[in-house]
Design a protein around this motif. Sequence first.
Motif, PDB file in Angstrom:
ATOM      1  N   GLU A 209     -31.669 -10.311  37.294  1.00 56.90           N
ATOM      2  CA  GLU A 209     -30.613 -10.232  36.943  1.00 56.90           C
ATOM      3  C   GLU A 209     -29.530 -10.274  38.234  1.00 56.90           C
ATOM      4  OE1 GLU A 209     -28.813 -11.202  34.001  1.00 56.90           O
ATOM      5  OE2 GLU A 209     -31.155 -11.722  33.605  1.00 56.90           O
ATOM      6  N   LYS A 212     -29.211 -13.488  39.885  1.00 55.33           N
ATOM      7  CA  LYS A 212     -28.650 -14.639  38.820  1.00 55.33           C
ATOM      8  C   LYS A 212     -27.152 -14.231  39.041  1.00 55.33           C
ATOM      9  CE  LYS A 212     -30.975 -15.892  34.866  1.00 55.33           C
ATOM     10  NZ  LYS A 212     -32.049 -15.589  33.829  1.00 55.33           N
ATOM     11  N   LEU A 213     -26.824 -13.007  39.137  1.00 52.60           N
ATOM     12  CA  LEU A 213     -25.182 -12.958  39.257  1.00 52.60           C
ATOM     13  C   LEU A 213     -24.516 -13.589  40.286  1.00 52.60           C
ATOM     14  CD1 LEU A 213     -22.544 -11.306  38.507  1.00 52.60           C
ATOM     15  CD2 LEU A 213     -23.581  -9.345  39.515  1.00 52.60           C
ATOM     16  N   GLU A 214     -25.276 -13.416  41.598  1.00 52.05           N
ATOM     17  CA  GLU A 214     -25.121 -13.955  42.830  1.00 52.05           C
ATOM     18  C   GLU A 214     -24.905 -15.442  42.516  1.00 52.05           C
ATOM     19  OE1 GLU A 214     -23.259 -12.355  45.235  1.00 52.05           O
ATOM     20  OE2 GLU A 214     -23.863 -10.491  43.855  1.00 52.05           O
ATOM     21  N   LYS A 217     -21.952 -16.864  41.044  1.00 51.20           N
ATOM     22  CA  LYS A 217     -20.822 -16.534  41.807  1.00 51.20           C
ATOM     23  C   LYS A 217     -20.824 -17.870  42.705  1.00 51.20           C
ATOM     24  CE  LYS A 217     -20.864 -11.636  41.931  1.00 51.20           C
ATOM     25  NZ  LYS A 217     -21.177 -10.415  42.947  1.00 51.20           N
TER      26      LYS A 217
END
Length: 396
Positions: A209, A212-214, A217
């Motif tokens: 996760e 995936k967040l990066e 962005k």
Amino acid sequence: MTVVTKKEYESLTEEKAILYAKRLELFPKDAELECREIGDGNLNYVFHIKELESGKGIILKQALPYAKVVGESWPLTLKRALIEAKALQKHGEFAVGLVPKVYAVDEELAITVMEDLSHLTIAREGLIRLEAYPKLASHIGEYLAQTLFHTSDFALHPFEKKKLVSEFSNPELCKITEDLIFTDPFFDHETNDFEPSLREAVAAIWSNEPLKLEVAKLKKSFLTEAEALLHGDLHTGSIFASETETKVIDPEFAFYGPVGFDVGLFLANLIVQTITRDGEQREVILHHIAETWDVFSAEFSKLWDTKAVESYKDTKGFKAYVLEKVFQDTLGFAGCELIRRTIGLAHVKDLDGIEDGEKRTVSKKQALLLGEVFILKRREINSIQAVIELLEELHK
Ligand code: SR1
Ligand code: MG
């Protein structure tokens, strides 16, 4: 430049390409011409047409209405041929001698006729064969600085820049990148393609996760930051090279996006070479990586000092802020490119061509690991030297 119009689209054969070239009158009327389809990309036909007597040639590139890499089930806009021709011309205004000259554009047949580059080698192919390209890094550093600075708000009147943003709107090709680089490899998507030995590593990516967040962005930056006219697909297969010359081809993915995207894609494709090489040959590529960034940042900085039109150009810290942001983006985009070239739809020969299955798996796992590190740690890795040290560390 000739612009030919008013015909129905049909894809060319080698014979038809010769007839087409004759009509353009780029050769003497009675010239005996020879033609070979030399394209090995994912999307287009590339014909090399040569006059037998003089050896003089041209390249005729035709976009196909579908992605060759998948087949006719994946339709693709032909408008990309015009985007490509215009991007070659726009970038050629600034990166003098580093892009091919365009002789003619045919919107209906999606054809661009350009300078013959057949004396050069596709850099990816040459690098795989360990050929030396001593000018490659400095030329690409220069190309990146010139094209990206001169098409940005730092160099242009805002009206002119926004006109270019709209002229280079390229939604269909951008969507390919959004899917194939930023989305599909990070989910269990049908376009992905990886060998069973990587399944565990791939599953770890899909469930990571923070990673995936990066990536989300970075995808947002790609979607929203119209900083400069990018090449949009600057991998080593989009570059022709020799010991003395470098020509950047294929900007059909050109659009206004974040500066670090072009820099990151090129560096990622060099990084793949550091994975597959050892010893001195590896050092050569590490040197190319450092030189690309050093030349790019020094040239960009010089252009800023001498040509920037931005009111805040002399405000202390602003130029450094811009370059730092480009560097972080570069690492993040490079990370995404490393991952997608390993497990996504479009692979690279550098990795897939490793014959020994065990070695291939180890190399691909390294590419995935490096990709993750660049994405997650892009704000902490604060110099190109730190990138080199990281690459050296991971190879021990
Ligand atoms: C369907 S196109 C696959 C890839 O080929 C192009 O060169 C781009 O890199 C694209 O992602
Ligand atoms: Mg291409």
